[in-house]
Design an enzyme around this catalytic site. Sequence first.
Site, PDB file in Angstrom:
ATOM      1  N   PHE A 290     -52.608 196.328  23.459  1.00 52.25           N
ATOM      2  CA  PHE A 290     -53.003 195.615  24.680  1.00 52.25           C
ATOM      3  C   PHE A 290     -53.941 194.494  24.269  1.00 52.25           C
ATOM      4  CE2 PHE A 290     -55.352 199.500  23.910  1.00 52.25           C
ATOM      5  CZ  PHE A 290     -56.641 199.039  23.750  1.00 52.25           C
TER       6      PHE A 290
ATOM      7  N   PHE B  36     -57.303 193.125  23.797  1.00 49.08           N
ATOM      8  CA  PHE B  36     -57.013 192.735  22.431  1.00 49.08           C
ATOM      9  C   PHE B  36     -57.366 193.924  21.540  1.00 49.08           C
ATOM     10  CE2 PHE B  36     -57.986 188.864  24.806  1.00 49.08           C
ATOM     11  CZ  PHE B  36     -56.826 188.135  24.583  1.00 49.08           C
TER      12      PHE B  36
END
Lengths: 155, 562
Positions: free
Chosen positions: A74, A76
């Site tokens: 996802f 980051f």
Amino acid sequence: MHLHRYEKIWLTVGLLTLIVFIIVLGINAFAMGAQPPSDAQVIDPTKVSQTPPFDQPGLKQLGNNNYAADMTAFVFGYAPNRIEIPVRSTVTFNVTSKDVVHGFEIPGTDVNMMIVPGLVNSATHTFTKPGDYLILCNEYCGAGHQLMAAHLVVK
Amino acid sequence: MNEAAMDPREARPSSFAFERSDRVLILAHLGVAYLALFIGAAAGLLQGLQRTGFIKLPTPLGYYQLLTAHGVALALIFTTLFIVGFLFSGTAKTLDGRLYPVDRVWAWIGFVMMVAGTVIGLITILTNDATVLYTFYAPMKATPWFYIAMALVVVGSWLSGAAIFTAYARWRRRHRGQVSPLFAYMSVATMILWIIATLGVAIEIIFQLIPWSLGWVSHIDVGLSRALFWYFGHPLVYFWLLPAYIYWYVNIPQVIKGKLFSDSLPRLTFILFILYSIPVGFHHQLNEPGIGAGWKFLQVVLTMTVVVPSLMTAFAMFATFEMAGRAQGATGRFGWIRKLPWKDVRFFAPFLGMVMFIPGGAGGIVNASYQMNQIVHNTLWVTGHFHMTLSSSVVLTFFGISYWLVPALTNRKLTWKANNIGILQSWLWFVGMLLMTVPMHIVGLLGEPRRTAFTTYNDSPAVQAWLPYWPVMGIASIFLFLSTLLFLGTVIYLWWFAPRLETAAEYPIGEARDTSHKTPMILERWPLWISITAALVLIAYAVPIVDMIQNPAPGSPPIRSW
Ligand code: HEM
Ligand SMILES: [Cu+2]
Ligand SMILES: [Cu+2]
């Protein structure tokens, strides 16, 4: 069409080399099973947190020295973002994205795959050397892309 | 000896001059291309310095914003506008010495669309509303204006193609049973390849991205959009390469005072490039889920087939060089090498490009090799690879073309001074690219990802291995930027300030050496070749694409992650 004699020789040698090369790739792929990651399992990218096994990402022991790492990617980061395994373990990484396209690369190994939302991708690797392995995202995914990483510690 | 007397470029004065309307048209395309080159190179310099730790960017300007600008301005705009301008020039020269009003109308509408697309696109990038890189992968969502801009560029380029097709069709009608001039033939082939290829990305933009970014549909099929993109993405590289090959095959023989090695083999090569560059996009998606391994392998085999026309091209180049040298009295096995015009930038710049194509092409075979790809995929290796092939081989060729085409269009003289600056500039580019791409290949093998701003991953040990190469890459980007400035400065000189010529400047077009072997007319039967291409595309793509459409993975909503 007229081909010069040297050109015929040049093209024949080139073509034969090419055929041998393709046969080697083919044997590698189909007889020895060295196929790139090509999983076909689908998943709703907006419901990853409710879909097993990704509702509980983590390392699962399958057998002696054999693990599955179910991971989500996802912006980051990855979950889990740290995994520990004993040396000489074989790990199958099953990874999917909760948002945009990400990468999943472990430098120093041949683990390198695309994580495309809507699909699960997987790669298997046996870790024979202890160390702190970096898992990094190698597909641009947004402003914090350069921070997106996780660690795999082999003891 | 005075300067003019020893100038080989005036040895064969030609009576050919472009019509004013054609000059303006071609110069307009080149001018926009050079502006894009400047923007792209400035972004390239800043990226090169940022990711290697030399500089920090001022806050409003993001690394990925620059990278988007770099990719769009160079890979999409500079290349396309330059190529269209160059193809127009050679088509006009070799067909009737001019374009006709119908052709020019298509060309101008296409130009206006492409420029509008460029301006809108660059504005959206500047305002940080389109930081999605030049591949704009969904489900990252840019402003709809960005996709509209890209659609304008693509559709505009089709009209450029239409201009070349109408000119070619007219000539064929008026010269029944005759083989068309090689330059025009190759331009048609290049544009056919381009239109077949861009159909994929046009479908992606118009039917997927635009409606989705406007909110008319809520979800997008990411897998399908990627397959459509890469159906376009690989032949895109041949669209860049073929115009460089045109120059190598058709113009350079004249520059080196030689003849074309053959008139028919280059045509066959181009047909093979159309056939084998299109049904192969999956080789960019080898590590992706949702595409069967068997289909990937089939496309890898088709990809490798491109080795055949590449080997034919390599052979033709060396044969042309050797024959030109021998025709000028060279003796011994390698005596012809000394006869080549090393001091003529029109030859020397593309020659450096050819040299760079040898390691570049070899690296490409690694990329396409099914399993080896896994080591290098999305690492800086790949960036190194296309800065060798595209940004060196192709761009050095475009430099070489610019040095004579601009003055030929402005009726000025390529002076020795400008020529020598061009040689220096080409060296600087060549060395800069070597210094940038060789380290990129190495750190790529060591796992350094591409498209990534400066990072040490919290001082991760893996990064240590990359560090020694960073200063070299950083300094190389300074070399490259200086070389760009030198190039643009020389172009400005040749465009507005160089001495005027009394007679028209030379437009080098080589003649065939051997006219005894007739060029087979089947090579001009375009419907045949397009049908075979379509059949190959169906074989390679129909099953996996139909499968994606019938059993779609769940779609993705739009996301802005920057
Ligand atoms: C001044 C000369 C140039 C410099 C210093 C330069 C430097 C760079 C750097 C540092 C990257 C990005 C690395 C990354 O983070 O992935 C890059 C990417 C790229 N460059 Fe260049 N480059 C130059 C010229 C060119 C030219 C002439 C072209 C094409 C005609 C070109 C095409 C590209 C493309 C397509 C990318 C990939 C963008 C992306 O990944 O989205 N570059 N360049
Ligand atoms: Cu990322
Ligand atoms: Cu490709």
